[in-house]
Design a protein around this motif. Sequence first.
Motif, PDB file in Angstrom:
ATOM      1  N   SER A   1       0.832  -1.196   0.000  1.00 59.01           N
ATOM      2  CA  SER A   1       0.000   0.000   0.000  1.00 59.01           C
ATOM      3  C   SER A   1       0.867   1.247   0.000  1.00 59.01           C
ATOM      4  O   SER A   1       2.068   1.203   0.293  1.00 59.01           O
ATOM      5  N   GLU A   2       0.235   2.378  -0.309  1.00 58.15           N
ATOM      6  CA  GLU A   2       0.955   3.651  -0.241  1.00 58.15           C
ATOM      7  C   GLU A   2       1.411   3.933   1.184  1.00 58.15           C
ATOM      8  O   GLU A   2       2.501   4.478   1.398  1.00 58.15           O
ATOM      9  N   GLU A   3       0.586   3.543   2.166  1.00 58.91           N
ATOM     10  CA  GLU A   3       0.948   3.778   3.563  1.00 58.91           C
ATOM     11  C   GLU A   3       2.226   3.019   3.930  1.00 58.91           C
ATOM     12  O   GLU A   3       3.098   3.553   4.627  1.00 58.91           O
ATOM     13  N   GLN A   4       2.324   1.773   3.465  1.00 58.96           N
ATOM     14  CA  GLN A   4       3.521   0.994   3.760  1.00 58.96           C
ATOM     15  C   GLN A   4       4.739   1.581   3.058  1.00 58.96           C
ATOM     16  O   GLN A   4       5.813   1.697   3.670  1.00 58.96           O
ATOM     17  N   ARG A   5       4.591   1.967   1.810  1.00 66.47           N
ATOM     18  CA  ARG A   5       5.699   2.606   1.090  1.00 66.47           C
ATOM     19  C   ARG A   5       6.195   3.828   1.848  1.00 66.47           C
ATOM     20  O   ARG A   5       7.403   3.994   2.075  1.00 66.47           O
ATOM     21  N   ASP A   6       5.259   4.688   2.270  1.00 63.18           N
ATOM     22  CA  ASP A   6       5.645   5.919   2.957  1.00 63.18           C
ATOM     23  C   ASP A   6       6.304   5.624   4.297  1.00 63.18           C
ATOM     24  O   ASP A   6       7.236   6.329   4.718  1.00 63.18           O
ATOM     25  N   TYR A   7       5.832   4.582   4.968  1.00 65.31           N
ATOM     26  CA  TYR A   7       6.436   4.194   6.248  1.00 65.31           C
ATOM     27  C   TYR A   7       7.911   3.855   6.055  1.00 65.31           C
ATOM     28  O   TYR A   7       8.778   4.341   6.792  1.00 65.31           O
TER      29      TYR A   7
END
Length: 342
Positions: A213-219
Motif C-alpha cells: 500500500s501507499e501507507e507501507q511505502r511511505d512508512y
Amino acid sequence: MSDKTTIAMKRRHISTTLFLFIALLFSCKEAPPVFQHDLPSSNQPWTKSQFDNDSEKFSFIVHSDLTGGERPRIYDVAVEQMNLLRPEFIVNVGDLIEGGKPDSTSWIGQWDEFDERANKAKAPVFYTGGNHDLTGNFAHGIWEKRYGRSYYHFLYKNTLFLVLDSDDHGSIRNDEIEKMRNEGIRILEEEGEEAYAKTDYANLPERSYGNMSEEQRDYFLEVLQKYPDVKWTFLMMHKPMWDSPQNERFAALEERLTGKNYTVFNGHTHTFNYQVRKGMDYINLATTGGAQNNSRGRSMDHFLWITVDNEGISIANLLMEGILNRQGFIPAGGDTLVFEKK
C-alpha cells in the motif's frame, strides 16, 4: 541522638566506604587477555593472533516457506539445527501457516501451533507474513490482533532490517483478492488443479508478485530517511515485488536505497534463485518444510547464515541434510526425512 548511636552510624559509614573502595579497586584491575600462551614470540604454530571476534560482528539466520502442503517434521528439525548453530536471531520470509477460508478458530489454532514451534528456538524469531498468512483483510485482522502491524523495522548493531508485507494491497483490493482466493480454493478442492489453474486468482498478477500500500511505502521511506548511516540494510519479504510490471511503490524504496549497502531476501516460489539487481544481492529462498517445486530450479530445505561486521557481510547457504549433531546425525530424527526433491 546518643553517643552510642552516633558511633554505630560512623562505623556503618566507614564499612560501606571501605566496601566501595575495595570493589572499585578490583574493578580497575585489567581483565586477563582473551588469548594466552607460553610460547616464545617467534616460531608459533598458528597463522595470526588477531581473532575474528570484533564486538560489532553478529550472525543471524533466514529461513523460508513452510506451506503449500507442509511436509511433516521438517521445520521441527530446522529449529533443532538452528539451536545447534546459535545465531543471535532468526528471520523468515513468510508463509508460516497454511491459512485457508475465513474461520477464526482454524486460523488461531494454526498460529498457536506455529508460535509453539518457533518458541522452541533459543534465539528470537522475527516473523514476515506471506500470502498464506496475510491474503485479505480477514487474515490481516488475525495477524494484527496477535502481532501488531504486518510490516515493521528494527535496528541491531547499526544494521537496519525492513520486514515488508507483500500482500498489503490496500483495504478495498484486499477484499477483492480475498474473494477470488476463496473461490479459487473452492474450485481446487472440488474440481482439482487443472480447473484451479483457470481461475481468476490463479492468474492474478498480485498472486505472483505482490504489492504494498501507499501507507507501507511511505512508512519505509520515512524509516530509510531516519537512518541514513547504517552499515547495511536487509529487506525481508515474501513475494518478489520488483518483478511486478507495476512495481512503482517498491521501486521507490530501491531508489531511496541507491548508493547504500543492502540485500533482499524473499520466498514464495519454493525454488532457489540468486540474482544481482542494481548491483545488490536478491536471494529467493526455496523451502524450510514447504511443498517443493523443482520445475524452475533447485528446490531444497535450507536456510541462510548471514554474518555482519564493519567490513560487510558474508552469506552461507546451509542445506538441512548436511547439518549434523555431535553424534553425526541430523537432529530430531531427521535422518529418516528427505530434504530435497530431485
